[in-house]
Design an enzyme around this catalytic site. Structure first.
Site, mmCIF file in Angstrom:
data_model
loop_
_atom_site.group_PDB
_atom_site.id
_atom_site.type_symbol
_atom_site.label_atom_id
_atom_site.label_comp_id
_atom_site.label_asym_id
_atom_site.label_seq_id
_atom_site.Cartn_x
_atom_site.Cartn_y
_atom_site.Cartn_z
ATOM 1 N N TYR A 10 0.825 -1.217 0.000
ATOM 2 C CA TYR A 10 0.000 0.000 0.000
ATOM 3 C C TYR A 10 0.852 1.256 0.000
ATOM 4 O O TYR A 10 0.675 2.156 -0.827
ATOM 5 C CB TYR A 10 -0.967 -0.014 1.198
ATOM 6 C CG TYR A 10 -2.124 -0.919 0.919
ATOM 7 C CD1 TYR A 10 -3.278 -0.414 0.338
ATOM 8 C CD2 TYR A 10 -2.034 -2.279 1.163
ATOM 9 C CE1 TYR A 10 -4.327 -1.251 0.032
ATOM 10 C CE2 TYR A 10 -3.075 -3.126 0.856
ATOM 11 C CZ TYR A 10 -4.225 -2.605 0.292
ATOM 12 O OH TYR A 10 -5.253 -3.434 -0.025
ATOM 13 N N VAL A 11 1.812 1.308 0.923
ATOM 14 C CA VAL A 11 2.618 2.527 1.051
ATOM 15 C C VAL A 11 3.509 2.696 -0.180
ATOM 16 O O VAL A 11 3.561 3.768 -0.795
ATOM 17 C CB VAL A 11 3.449 2.483 2.356
ATOM 18 C CG1 VAL A 11 4.454 3.625 2.400
ATOM 19 C CG2 VAL A 11 2.519 2.546 3.563
ATOM 20 N N ASN A 214 -1.198 6.349 15.966
ATOM 21 C CA ASN A 214 -2.094 5.218 15.751
ATOM 22 C C ASN A 214 -2.758 4.771 17.052
ATOM 23 O O ASN A 214 -3.939 4.404 17.058
ATOM 24 C CB ASN A 214 -1.344 4.058 15.087
ATOM 25 C CG ASN A 214 -1.303 4.220 13.574
ATOM 26 O OD1 ASN A 214 -1.979 5.100 13.021
ATOM 27 N ND2 ASN A 214 -0.514 3.425 12.904
ATOM 28 N N CYS A 268 -13.475 15.950 40.869
ATOM 29 C CA CYS A 268 -14.434 15.560 39.819
ATOM 30 C C CYS A 268 -14.012 14.347 38.990
ATOM 31 O O CYS A 268 -14.784 13.398 38.849
ATOM 32 C CB CYS A 268 -14.680 16.734 38.874
ATOM 33 S SG CYS A 268 -15.476 18.100 39.712
#
Ligand SMILES: NC(=O)c1ccc[n+]([C@@H]2O[C@H](COP(=O)([O-])OP(=O)(O)OC[C@H]3O[C@@H](n4cnc5c(N)ncnc54)[C@H](O)[C@@H]3O)[C@@H](O)[C@H]2O)c1
Length: 438
Positions: A10-11, A214, A268
């Protein structure tokens, strides 16, 4: 520029087509003869919007050719991108065998190459791999030195499958990890035209950046889904909740709360997180991520205590006690947890916090200190300098604009500073300095 690309997945396939489209002469290299044949016939080995047309166009233009001959590809080009796969091993670690192999192959080709050549890693690799695998492979096979005889860099790739050509052309930023100015300049020639910031950083930061991005994406998706499941369990549309969460660009979708520092606390966040995960329990909804946030926060406190324990010293000074600057609220302050753990282990502790001192004088927080944490109240001093002087180890949990110079000036050689908040280092005279996340 003449560019070789190793690994046409892909890359690599997207980079090859886009670089050739931008006017570069590209040589693609892959082990898989089927992929090479496909590209030779003008077809892309991957399915992505626009990639078939672009591949056909650049192959026809003569700007792209492919080979399995590594040495020839290195000889014919000035710049090599490594885009081979880095899949997971069965134990979750990264399988770097393709990276190791291609680094050694490129290194062997560099041995006989006289001209300056730049090698840039684009695959996602574990921190330290650039040094231990890529640099080591290139140097041992070539007999040459990185950043001297050839250029070396790591440029994380941010494209996403499905929109890879668009992402290639519109990255969030271009980040180059390198110690070699020449390599940074070569890459600026190739990517400098992109409408985004061009950032040169260390290789370690660039390696971790890709993982951090990621991991952040995965955490965002999981957070939205856990909130979604919790919402549904109480009859609320989770999409409506998250739509509004996203509308707050001041505290939610912003850099706020995204800087490494000390643990969270206060009246909180812990309380509401516990209540929310309890809603999950009541409705049989498991929320493993939200359910482990308090545990992660405790691990962060443990880590700070570990830094103190490692010193072997017993006299400890703490600057800061409340859960954040500008407040005297001690409820669920992680610094109170630190103090309690140190007291429990018999350390000789003194504490200074200007806001808490003031509230004791005014009576605001006096009751809480005297009734709920008297063991801590008795260790508090109104004299910052005396607390610093007492300390063999100084824990800095507060360092506002006024306090920071006082802390820095008062530290002394031989002292150890454990910094939880990012104390400006200028003027700090302590011999040892340990940042909690830096
Ligand atoms: N896929 C994505 O969207 C994406 C995005 C950003 C980063 N990355 C990272 O980029 C890297 C590559 O990912 P991918 O999805 O393109 O991988 P891929 O598995 O699709 O392709 C890797 C290619 O490398 C080839 N190869 C392996 N060893 C080789 C060698 N010694 N010489 C030449 N070629 C060799 C393989 O035959 C294969 O064609 C990975 O580290 C990945 O994590 C991927």
């Amino acid at each position: 520029m003449k560019i070789s690309i190793f690994g046409l997945g892909y890359v690599g396939a997207v980079s090859m087509a886009c670089l050739a489209r931008d006017g570069h002469d590209v040589v693609g290299v892959d082990l898989d003869p089927h992929k090479l044949d496909l590209i030779r016939s003008g077809r892309s080995p991957i399915v992505e919007e626009g990639i078939q047309e672009l591949t056909a166009q650049v192959v026809a233009s003569g700007k792209v050719r492919v080979t399995n001959d590594v040495a020839e590809a290195v000889r014919a080009t000035q710049l090599s991108f490594i885009c081979v796969g880095t899949p997971s091993s069965p134990n979750g670690s990264q399988d770097l065998s393709a990276v190791r192999r291609v680094s050694e192959q490129i290194g062997a080709a560099l041995k006989d190459k006289g001209d300056y050549h730049t090698v840039v890693m684009r695959s996602t690799i574990q921190p330290g791999s650039m040094d231990e695998v890529v640099r080591a492979g290139l140097e041992s096979a070539s007999g040459k030195k990185a950043n001297v005889d050839f250029g070396l860099g790591f440029q994380p790739e941010f494209l996403r499958e499905g929109s890879s050509i668009k992402d290639y052309d519109n990255p969030p930023f271009t980040v180059i990890g390198t110690e070699d100015e020449r390599a940074a300049n070569v890459l600026r020639e190739v990517f400098g035209h992109l409408q985004c910031e061009y950032i040169v950083t260390s290789i370690g930061v660039a390696e971790l950046l890709k993982y951090a991005c990621n991991a952040f994406h995965a955490v965002k998706i999981t957070f939205a889904n856990e909130i979604g499941r919790l919402s549904r369990s109480v009859g609320v549309d989770g999409r409506a909740v998250m739509d509004l969460v996203c509308k707050d660009t001041r505290l939610n979708i912003s850099p706020v709360y995204l800087k490494p520092g000390f643990a969270f606390g206060g009246s909180c966040l812990p309380k509401d997180l516990r209540a929310l995960t309890y809603v999950g329990k009541q409705n049989d909804v498991t929320t493993p991520m939200l359910g482990n946030v308090m545990g992660s926060n405790r691990a962060h406190i443990d880590h700070a205590l570990e830094l103190v324990a490692q010193s072997g010293k017993r006299k400890i000074g703490m600057v800061g006690l409340s859960f954040k600057p500008g407040t005297d609220d001690l409820r669920e302050s992680p610094l109170v947890a630190v103090a309690e753990r140190l007291i429990g282990k018999g350390y000789d502790l003194r504490i200074y916090d200007p806001e808490v001192n003031l509230s004791r004088l005014l009576g605001a927080n006096k009751r809480y200190i005297e009734h709920s944490i008297p063991h801590i109240g008795s260790l508090m001093s109104q004299d910052c300098a005396a607390v610093i002087d007492h300390a063999e180890v100084l824990i800095v949990g507060l360092a506002g604009r006024e306090l920071a110079p006082t802390i820095a000036e008062r530290t002394r050689p031989g002292q150890i500073v454990v910094d939880l908040v990012g104390l400006p280092r200028a003027g700090v005279k302590a011999t040892e300095y340990h940042g909690v996340c830096w």
